[in-house]
Design an enzyme around this catalytic site. Structure first.
Site, PDB file in Angstrom:
ATOM      1  N   LYS A 116      -7.666  -2.035  14.357  1.00  0.00           N
ATOM      2  CA  LYS A 116      -7.929  -1.189  13.157  1.00  0.00           C
ATOM      3  C   LYS A 116      -9.066  -0.392  13.694  1.00  0.00           C
ATOM      4  O   LYS A 116      -9.164   0.784  13.359  1.00  0.00           O
ATOM      5  CB  LYS A 116      -8.290  -1.744  11.919  1.00  0.00           C
ATOM      6  CG  LYS A 116      -7.009  -2.289  11.187  1.00  0.00           C
ATOM      7  CD  LYS A 116      -6.068  -1.090  10.787  1.00  0.00           C
ATOM      8  CE  LYS A 116      -4.822  -1.652  10.067  1.00  0.00           C
ATOM      9  NZ  LYS A 116      -3.945  -0.464   9.810  1.00  0.00           N
TER      10      LYS A 116
ATOM     11  N   HIS B  68      -2.072 -13.316   1.667  1.00  0.00           N
ATOM     12  CA  HIS B  68      -3.623 -13.201   1.346  1.00  0.00           C
ATOM     13  C   HIS B  68      -3.843 -14.125   0.234  1.00  0.00           C
ATOM     14  O   HIS B  68      -2.879 -14.909  -0.478  1.00  0.00           O
ATOM     15  CB  HIS B  68      -4.062 -11.860   1.095  1.00  0.00           C
ATOM     16  CG  HIS B  68      -4.244 -11.086   2.116  1.00  0.00           C
ATOM     17  ND1 HIS B  68      -3.459 -10.057   2.632  1.00  0.00           N
ATOM     18  CD2 HIS B  68      -5.188 -11.091   3.183  1.00  0.00           C
ATOM     19  CE1 HIS B  68      -3.927  -9.656   3.717  1.00  0.00           C
ATOM     20  NE2 HIS B  68      -4.980 -10.131   4.060  1.00  0.00           N
TER      21      HIS B  68
ATOM     22  N   ASN C 285     -10.282  -6.044   0.333  1.00  0.00           N
ATOM     23  CA  ASN C 285      -9.061  -6.865   0.297  1.00  0.00           C
ATOM     24  C   ASN C 285      -8.303  -6.231  -0.978  1.00  0.00           C
ATOM     25  O   ASN C 285      -8.728  -6.229  -2.082  1.00  0.00           O
ATOM     26  CB  ASN C 285      -9.405  -8.396  -0.042  1.00  0.00           C
ATOM     27  CG  ASN C 285      -9.921  -8.945   1.205  1.00  0.00           C
ATOM     28  OD1 ASN C 285     -10.438  -8.535   1.959  1.00  0.00           O
ATOM     29  ND2 ASN C 285      -9.649 -10.366   1.249  1.00  0.00           N
ATOM     30  N   LEU C 286      -7.105  -6.209  -0.758  1.00  0.00           N
ATOM     31  CA  LEU C 286      -6.253  -5.542  -1.741  1.00  0.00           C
ATOM     32  C   LEU C 286      -5.039  -6.465  -2.420  1.00  0.00           C
ATOM     33  O   LEU C 286      -4.623  -7.173  -1.731  1.00  0.00           O
ATOM     34  CB  LEU C 286      -5.264  -4.268  -1.128  1.00  0.00           C
ATOM     35  CG  LEU C 286      -6.059  -3.155  -0.562  1.00  0.00           C
ATOM     36  CD1 LEU C 286      -5.228  -2.469   0.530  1.00  0.00           C
ATOM     37  CD2 LEU C 286      -6.965  -2.621  -1.654  1.00  0.00           C
TER      38      LEU C 286
ATOM     39  N   TYR D 283      -6.444  -8.065  14.710  1.00  0.00           N
ATOM     40  CA  TYR D 283      -6.101  -6.938  13.629  1.00  0.00           C
ATOM     41  C   TYR D 283      -7.103  -6.061  13.658  1.00  0.00           C
ATOM     42  O   TYR D 283      -7.359  -4.725  13.358  1.00  0.00           O
ATOM     43  CB  TYR D 283      -5.960  -7.670  12.424  1.00  0.00           C
ATOM     44  CG  TYR D 283      -5.711  -6.695  11.068  1.00  0.00           C
ATOM     45  CD1 TYR D 283      -4.429  -6.331  11.130  1.00  0.00           C
ATOM     46  CD2 TYR D 283      -6.491  -6.662  10.066  1.00  0.00           C
ATOM     47  CE1 TYR D 283      -4.006  -5.469  10.057  1.00  0.00           C
ATOM     48  CE2 TYR D 283      -6.094  -5.766   9.146  1.00  0.00           C
ATOM     49  CZ  TYR D 283      -5.136  -5.128   9.058  1.00  0.00           C
ATOM     50  OH  TYR D 283      -4.579  -4.298   8.109  1.00  0.00           O
TER      51      TYR D 283
ATOM     52  N   SER E 103      -9.127  -1.655   7.147  1.00  0.00           N
ATOM     53  CA  SER E 103      -9.558  -2.752   6.476  1.00  0.00           C
ATOM     54  C   SER E 103     -11.064  -3.289   6.641  1.00  0.00           C
ATOM     55  O   SER E 103     -11.757  -2.800   7.534  1.00  0.00           O
ATOM     56  CB  SER E 103      -8.685  -3.964   7.029  1.00  0.00           C
ATOM     57  OG  SER E 103      -9.342  -5.169   6.900  1.00  0.00           O
ATOM     58  N   SER E 104     -11.507  -3.811   5.611  1.00  0.00           N
ATOM     59  CA  SER E 104     -12.753  -4.334   5.991  1.00  0.00           C
ATOM     60  C   SER E 104     -13.067  -5.360   6.786  1.00  0.00           C
ATOM     61  O   SER E 104     -14.410  -5.629   7.060  1.00  0.00           O
ATOM     62  CB  SER E 104     -13.424  -4.504   4.285  1.00  0.00           C
ATOM     63  OG  SER E 104     -12.746  -5.585   3.968  1.00  0.00           O
ATOM     64  N   CYS E 105     -12.038  -5.851   7.433  1.00  0.00           N
ATOM     65  CA  CYS E 105     -12.172  -6.897   8.339  1.00  0.00           C
ATOM     66  C   CYS E 105     -12.753  -6.347   9.886  1.00  0.00           C
ATOM     67  O   CYS E 105     -12.959  -6.972  10.620  1.00  0.00           O
ATOM     68  CB  CYS E 105     -11.195  -7.758   8.765  1.00  0.00           C
ATOM     69  SG  CYS E 105      -9.955  -7.064   9.491  1.00  0.00           S
TER      70      CYS E 105
ATOM     71  N   VAL F 214       0.798  -1.274  -0.150  1.00  0.00           N
ATOM     72  CA  VAL F 214       0.076  -0.084   0.029  1.00  0.00           C
ATOM     73  C   VAL F 214       0.927   1.211   0.228  1.00  0.00           C
ATOM     74  O   VAL F 214       0.638   2.122  -0.746  1.00  0.00           O
ATOM     75  CB  VAL F 214      -1.034   0.079   1.371  1.00  0.00           C
ATOM     76  CG1 VAL F 214      -1.508   1.369   1.362  1.00  0.00           C
ATOM     77  CG2 VAL F 214      -2.100  -1.114   1.084  1.00  0.00           C
TER      78      VAL F 214
HETATM   79  P1  GDP Z   1      -9.163 -12.704   4.606  1.00  0.00           P
HETATM   80  O1  GDP Z   1     -10.019 -12.053   3.539  1.00  0.00           O
HETATM   81  O2  GDP Z   1      -8.872 -11.958   5.856  1.00  0.00           O
HETATM   82  O3  GDP Z   1      -9.983 -14.131   5.063  1.00  0.00           O
HETATM   83  O4  GDP Z   1      -7.876 -13.320   4.025  1.00  0.00           O
HETATM   84  P2  GDP Z   1      -7.330 -14.349   2.962  1.00  0.00           P
HETATM   85  O5  GDP Z   1      -7.100 -13.477   1.782  1.00  0.00           O
HETATM   86  O6  GDP Z   1      -5.899 -14.980   3.746  1.00  0.00           O
HETATM   87  O7  GDP Z   1      -8.252 -15.238   2.777  1.00  0.00           O
HETATM   88  C1  GDP Z   1      -9.414 -15.331   1.907  1.00  0.00           C
HETATM   89  C2  GDP Z   1     -10.011 -16.568   1.914  1.00  0.00           C
HETATM   90  O8  GDP Z   1      -9.456 -17.260   0.664  1.00  0.00           O
HETATM   91  C3  GDP Z   1     -10.243 -17.717   3.041  1.00  0.00           C
HETATM   92  O9  GDP Z   1     -11.475 -18.353   2.760  1.00  0.00           O
HETATM   93  C4  GDP Z   1      -9.170 -18.487   2.571  1.00  0.00           C
HETATM   94  O10 GDP Z   1      -9.335 -19.898   3.396  1.00  0.00           O
HETATM   95  C5  GDP Z   1      -9.145 -18.546   1.371  1.00  0.00           C
HETATM   96  N1  GDP Z   1      -7.911 -19.194   0.555  1.00  0.00           N
HETATM   97  C6  GDP Z   1      -8.023 -20.112  -0.271  1.00  0.00           C
HETATM   98  N2  GDP Z   1      -6.625 -20.664  -0.571  1.00  0.00           N
HETATM   99  C7  GDP Z   1      -5.799 -19.732   0.186  1.00  0.00           C
HETATM  100  C8  GDP Z   1      -4.611 -19.742  -0.004  1.00  0.00           C
HETATM  101  O11 GDP Z   1      -3.688 -20.351  -0.246  1.00  0.00           O
HETATM  102  N3  GDP Z   1      -3.863 -18.599   0.969  1.00  0.00           N
HETATM  103  C9  GDP Z   1      -4.979 -17.887   1.660  1.00  0.00           C
HETATM  104  N4  GDP Z   1      -4.307 -16.788   2.559  1.00  0.00           N
HETATM  105  N5  GDP Z   1      -6.084 -17.817   1.736  1.00  0.00           N
HETATM  106  C10 GDP Z   1      -6.360 -18.992   1.038  1.00  0.00           C
END
Ligand code: GDP
Length: 313
Positions: free
Chosen positions: A141, A180, A166-167, A137, A108-110, A16
């Site tokens: 935030k 991510h 998510n970015l 987290y 963040s949107s979380c 970012v």
């Molecule tokens: P979130 O948006 O905070 O949940 O963060 P993530 O981007 O890490 O995960 C988003 C979704 O993608 C979750 O449902 C994960 O289980 C799924 N996912 C699938 N494969 C992967 C992977 O290889 N890495 C991560 N980080 N997430 C994955």
């Protein structure tokens, strides 16, 4: 903000912060201030105080944070709270103390409840329980938003907060345990193609939905808010469109030209089922995203091949 204003970008080495620096450079800003974490540990109160006292930045983009994907958030729960609370408390307080004209805090949107109605409006903050994998987290935030509101209310500071979805984009983290979903899948599909693996493991059920925004759009929106917005209310930032993890995996598979199968590892968590942002407020201020997901993904894959892929082989 003028071209010669002193602008501090906290977190310029991250995805970012580096996008914000690129955007400011395009705007021909000549006084961009950056510090690596070695030069300035933002968790350290004295170091931050000395920096603000000496440098006196006029504008601050607060993009420094401990970030990561679902597994990192869930594993390093103490660090996600401690590092983020310290970084933002030190920077926000010193911005007040040393007369920063305007500060933009990025969250963040979380921050929204796990079972929030969709799309999520800014008003839904603190209306329900958080998703447990990223609760530390999110709490940090939410505290940052409340600090900006409190310093505005009590001291009249021009501190604004933005909550991006998510970015993804250049300079992302491709570490499979910390990243991510989007960078993780780009790397996994690429490696599977190179190694002729029959399948790629996708975490969870593939059913959760995520809204994904290219970081160059986020940088553009951040500059827009810095220049045109000075309200107490924080602002959602996103594209207004989401996609299931399965659909995202299929799209990445197509872009990488991988011919094998997807395997869903349901022992891994799904996290929040859906977190689509309501963007009415952002749109009413006059900003919209420009980069659509497929186009952004193609550019990100090119960047991955150029700058990242070599590291893994
Ligand atoms: P979130 O948006 O905070 O949940 O963060 P993530 O981007 O890490 O995960 C988003 C979704 O993608 C979750 O449902 C994960 O289980 C799924 N996912 C699938 N494969 C992967 C992977 O290889 N890495 C991560 N980080 N997430 C994955």
């Amino acid at each position: 903000m003028k071209k010669d204003s002193k602008i501090y970008v906290a977190g310029h080495r991250g995805m970012v912060g580096s996008a914000i620096v690129r955007r400011l450079q395009r705007e021909e800003c000549v006084n961009i201030i950056i510090r690596t974490s070695k030069e300035l540990d933002l968790r350290n109160q004295r170091e931050v105080e000395n920096f603000f006292q000496e440098i006196r930045p006029e504008y601050v983009f607060l993009a420094a944070a401990k970030v990561g994907g679902i597994l990192a958030n869930n594993t390093y729960r103490a660090e996600f709270l401690y590092d983020n609370l310290m970084i933002q408390s030190n920077v926000i307080h010193c911005a007040y103390k040393y007369g920063v004209k305007k500060l933009l805090f990025l969250g963040s949107s979380c921050i929204y409840p796990k079972m929030s109605p969709q799309p999520m409006k800014e008003e839904y903050l603190l209306s329900g329980y958080l998703e447990s994998t990223n609760e530390p987290y999110a709490i940090a935030k939410i505290t940052g938003i409340k600090m900006c509101e409190a310093y505005r209310a009590q001291y009249g500071c021009h501190f604004v907060s933005a909550m991006p979805t998510n970015l993804y984009g250049p300079n992302d983290n491709y570490d499979l345990n910390h990243s991510h979903v989007l960078p993780a899948l780009l790397r996994k599909f690429y490696e599977a193609k190179i190694n002729n693996q029959p399948n790629v493991v996708v975490w969870g059920t593939g059913k959760p939905r995520r809204e994904l925004m290219h970081v160059d759009d986020l940088a553009d929106a951040s500059l827009f808010l810095m220049q045109h917005y000075d309200g107490e209310k924080f602002v959602n930032m996103g594209t207004g469109k989401d996609i299931s993890i399965r659909e995202l995996a299929e799209l990445i598979k197509k872009i990488v030209c991988y011919k094998g199968e997807l395997f869903f590892d349901t022992s891994k968590p799904d996290g929040t089922p859906r977190k689509l942002l309501d963007l009415s407020y952002l749109y009413s201020l006059g900003w919209r995203h420009k980069i659509e997901l497929e186009e952004g993904l193609i550019h990100t894959y090119e960047d991955f091949l150029k700058n990242q892929a070599g590291k893994y082989f």
